[in-house]
Motif scaffolding. Sequence first.
Motif, mmCIF file in Angstrom:
data_model
loop_
_atom_site.group_PDB
_atom_site.id
_atom_site.type_symbol
_atom_site.label_atom_id
_atom_site.label_comp_id
_atom_site.label_asym_id
_atom_site.label_seq_id
_atom_site.Cartn_x
_atom_site.Cartn_y
_atom_site.Cartn_z
ATOM 1 N N UNK A 104 4.845 -23.879 4.141
ATOM 2 C CA UNK A 104 4.948 -24.313 2.743
ATOM 3 C C UNK A 104 4.917 -25.827 2.690
ATOM 4 N N UNK A 105 4.685 -26.361 1.471
ATOM 5 C CA UNK A 105 4.796 -27.794 1.179
ATOM 6 C C UNK A 105 5.449 -27.952 -0.200
ATOM 7 N N UNK A 106 6.418 -28.870 -0.288
ATOM 8 C CA UNK A 106 7.170 -29.060 -1.524
ATOM 9 C C UNK A 106 7.320 -30.559 -1.793
ATOM 10 N N UNK A 107 6.932 -30.989 -2.995
ATOM 11 C CA UNK A 107 7.010 -32.399 -3.362
ATOM 12 C C UNK A 107 8.457 -32.746 -3.731
ATOM 13 N N UNK A 108 9.116 -33.497 -2.853
ATOM 14 C CA UNK A 108 10.503 -33.883 -3.105
ATOM 15 C C UNK A 108 10.600 -35.304 -3.666
ATOM 16 N N UNK A 109 9.460 -35.914 -3.937
ATOM 17 C CA UNK A 109 9.453 -37.250 -4.506
ATOM 18 C C UNK A 109 9.486 -37.227 -6.023
ATOM 19 N N UNK A 110 9.497 -38.405 -6.617
ATOM 20 C CA UNK A 110 9.563 -38.532 -8.080
ATOM 21 C C UNK A 110 8.195 -38.817 -8.696
ATOM 22 N N UNK A 111 7.160 -38.874 -7.864
ATOM 23 C CA UNK A 111 5.798 -39.123 -8.342
ATOM 24 C C UNK A 111 4.878 -38.016 -7.839
ATOM 25 N N UNK A 112 3.657 -38.035 -8.313
ATOM 26 C CA UNK A 112 2.680 -37.074 -7.812
ATOM 27 C C UNK A 112 2.445 -37.287 -6.319
ATOM 28 N N UNK A 113 2.044 -36.228 -5.632
ATOM 29 C CA UNK A 113 1.735 -36.298 -4.205
ATOM 30 C C UNK A 113 0.383 -35.642 -3.957
ATOM 31 N N UNK A 114 -0.278 -36.112 -2.905
ATOM 32 C CA UNK A 114 -1.583 -35.578 -2.525
ATOM 33 C C UNK A 114 -1.637 -35.463 -1.004
ATOM 34 N N UNK A 167 -0.511 -39.472 -0.400
ATOM 35 C CA UNK A 167 0.421 -40.123 -1.326
ATOM 36 C C UNK A 167 1.635 -39.238 -1.523
ATOM 37 N N UNK A 168 2.796 -39.871 -1.722
ATOM 38 C CA UNK A 168 3.996 -39.129 -2.050
ATOM 39 C C UNK A 168 4.816 -38.721 -0.844
ATOM 40 N N UNK A 169 5.803 -37.861 -1.121
ATOM 41 C CA UNK A 169 6.739 -37.395 -0.104
ATOM 42 C C UNK A 169 6.843 -35.877 -0.167
ATOM 43 N N UNK A 170 6.560 -35.220 0.939
ATOM 44 C CA UNK A 170 6.547 -33.755 0.990
ATOM 45 C C UNK A 170 7.575 -33.225 1.989
ATOM 46 N N UNK A 171 8.316 -32.213 1.563
ATOM 47 C CA UNK A 171 9.120 -31.417 2.480
ATOM 48 C C UNK A 171 8.243 -30.253 2.927
ATOM 49 N N UNK A 172 7.994 -30.147 4.226
ATOM 50 C CA UNK A 172 7.097 -29.097 4.725
ATOM 51 C C UNK A 172 7.811 -28.302 5.816
ATOM 52 N N UNK A 173 7.246 -27.153 6.147
ATOM 53 C CA UNK A 173 7.827 -26.372 7.232
ATOM 54 C C UNK A 173 7.033 -25.122 7.523
ATOM 55 N N UNK A 174 7.272 -24.559 8.708
ATOM 56 C CA UNK A 174 6.712 -23.253 9.051
ATOM 57 C C UNK A 174 7.753 -22.450 9.822
ATOM 58 N N UNK A 175 7.588 -21.116 9.815
ATOM 59 C CA UNK A 175 8.529 -20.202 10.449
ATOM 60 C C UNK A 175 7.810 -19.448 11.565
#
Length: 221
Positions: A162-172, A126-134
Amino acid sequence: MKGIHFLVAVVLLALASSFASASDPASLQDFCVAIEQSDSETAVFVNGKFCKDPKLVTANDFFFSGFQNPRNTKNQLGSNVTLLNVDMIPGLNTLDISLARIDFAPNGLNPPHMHPRGTELLLVLDGTLLIGFVTSNPDNRLFTKVLNAGDVFVFPVGLIHFQFNVGHTNAVSISALSSQNPGLIVIANSVFGSNPPISANVLTKAFQLDKNVVTYLQQKF
């Protein structure tokens, strides 16, 4: 000519030996349910855990309940990680896999971290996540993407991600990791919150920061 044939045979045997030692040996038993200490003279110590007598193993050794329940995200980061590793499910011992649920409040962050012993496969529920790795030196290349429900992403073993919730609701999200105990190193905690602290002079030079800033960060962690 015989000498050449012998040399070729030696090289092939060496290559075969190298390939054979490059992967884990196949398991010679169905499972090795972990117990904290030996209560039996027949218990076997495997990979940091004792194996439970197979005759005493039950279905509960492979079971965990409540993974679907939301976790509390009321903390500084706005996230909560529930890891199901060998300590939570004894039947995972020697099976090279674990599972994690990550709950995010809006703007919640699972901060830059790494798993030294496991690759991570993440599925957004659920939700929208900005993710990434280096990637590692010398490139330090960032791979990043915005994920929505149903999207899957891979974080290679040992790389900072990392993972970052960029949405306006909870994310899972749910993550599978290729180790029964993948380990966790949170970068900020390890660098600025080590015990005892890393010398402020070392961190000042490493991060090219004012020493007062380094001291402030160490106090925060």
